[in-house]
Motif scaffolding. Sequence first.
Motif, short mmCIF file in Angstrom:
data_model
loop_
_atom_site.label_atom_id
_atom_site.label_comp_id
_atom_site.label_asym_id
_atom_site.label_seq_id
_atom_site.Cartn_x
_atom_site.Cartn_y
_atom_site.Cartn_z
N ASN A 1 0.87 -1.38 0.16
CA ASN A 1 -0.05 0.10 0.06
C ASN A 1 0.95 1.44 0.18
O ASN A 1 0.64 2.30 -0.54
CB ASN A 1 -0.93 -0.10 1.02
N HIS A 2 2.05 1.27 0.87
CA HIS A 2 2.93 2.31 0.98
C HIS A 2 3.40 2.46 -0.62
O HIS A 2 3.56 3.57 -1.12
CB HIS A 2 4.20 2.25 1.85
N ASN A 3 3.66 1.60 -1.37
CA ASN A 3 4.30 1.71 -2.68
C ASN A 3 3.23 2.17 -3.65
O ASN A 3 3.56 2.99 -4.81
CB ASN A 3 4.91 0.23 -3.11
N ILE A 4 2.13 1.65 -3.50
CA ILE A 4 1.00 2.23 -4.52
C ILE A 4 1.00 3.71 -4.29
O ILE A 4 0.72 4.44 -5.14
CB ILE A 4 -0.28 1.30 -4.17
N LYS A 5 0.88 4.09 -3.18
CA LYS A 5 0.62 5.50 -2.55
C LYS A 5 1.74 6.33 -3.35
O LYS A 5 1.55 7.26 -3.91
CB LYS A 5 0.46 5.65 -1.13
N SER A 6 3.03 5.94 -2.90
CA SER A 6 4.32 6.62 -3.58
C SER A 6 4.11 6.77 -5.09
O SER A 6 4.18 7.80 -5.58
CB SER A 6 5.47 6.06 -3.27
N THR A 7 3.67 5.69 -5.64
CA THR A 7 3.43 5.55 -7.06
C THR A 7 2.38 6.79 -7.75
O THR A 7 2.79 7.43 -8.57
CB THR A 7 3.09 4.35 -7.63
N ILE A 8 1.34 6.77 -6.79
CA ILE A 8 0.21 7.71 -7.32
C ILE A 8 0.49 8.85 -7.08
O ILE A 8 0.24 9.83 -7.57
CB ILE A 8 -1.06 7.23 -6.60
N LEU A 9 1.06 9.29 -5.90
CA LEU A 9 1.31 10.82 -5.33
C LEU A 9 2.67 11.34 -6.10
O LEU A 9 2.75 12.66 -6.27
CB LEU A 9 1.50 11.03 -3.92
N THR A 10 3.45 10.47 -6.39
CA THR A 10 4.87 11.14 -7.01
C THR A 10 4.77 11.81 -8.47
O THR A 10 3.93 11.15 -9.44
CB THR A 10 6.02 9.90 -7.08
N HIS A 11 5.24 12.77 -8.60
CA HIS A 11 5.19 13.57 -10.20
C HIS A 11 6.11 12.93 -11.01
O HIS A 11 7.15 12.47 -10.52
CB HIS A 11 5.25 15.08 -9.95
N LYS A 12 5.56 12.68 -12.36
CA LYS A 12 6.83 12.33 -13.17
C LYS A 12 7.87 13.32 -13.21
O LYS A 12 7.60 14.48 -13.09
CB LYS A 12 6.35 12.40 -14.53
N GLY A 13 9.01 12.65 -13.11
CA GLY A 13 10.30 13.43 -13.08
C GLY A 13 11.08 13.60 -11.69
O GLY A 13 11.89 14.34 -11.34
N GLU A 14 10.05 13.35 -10.71
CA GLU A 14 10.48 13.81 -9.21
C GLU A 14 11.38 12.72 -8.94
O GLU A 14 12.41 12.91 -8.12
CB GLU A 14 9.18 13.72 -8.51
N ARG A 15 11.49 11.53 -9.30
CA ARG A 15 12.34 10.33 -8.84
C ARG A 15 13.51 10.50 -9.60
O ARG A 15 13.52 10.28 -10.87
CB ARG A 15 11.77 8.98 -8.88
N ARG A 16 14.63 10.76 -8.83
CA ARG A 16 16.08 10.75 -9.44
C ARG A 16 16.22 9.25 -10.39
O ARG A 16 15.88 8.20 -9.51
CB ARG A 16 17.12 11.10 -8.90
N GLY A 17 16.81 9.26 -11.55
CA GLY A 17 17.04 8.09 -12.22
C GLY A 17 15.87 7.54 -12.87
O GLY A 17 16.16 6.50 -13.83
#
Length: 108
Positions: A12-28
């Motif tokens: 659930n944490h991983n799903i939430k992170s995927t949904i809330l993170t903006h494209k380009g926000e995660r390095r790499g």
Amino acid sequence: TLGEDEIEEVINHNIKSTILTHKGERRGDPNFGVGAATYLFQMDTQQGEFDELASEIFAQVSEYVSYIIIEDIQVLPYEDRPNSIKISIQYTIPAIKKPASFDLIVSE
């Protein structure tokens, strides 16, 4: 070793992170993320826009949380708060053969 409840919590944490993170926000990985909050101001009550967000969530979660099987995704206006949406995902964790669910309210 994690128990079933801890496994579900991590997923659930991983799903939430995927949904809330903006494209380009995660390095790499510039393609990671849905950025659901950006949809708040683009949406009106037309079902097509909710379907578009649901499709994006399905694509991202299928790719980045690939150890689950998505059974259903619903994106609906959240009636209790204006400018809010409710995202509900029903899924199965094949490794432990357990159905689970995830709910998230995204608001401004």
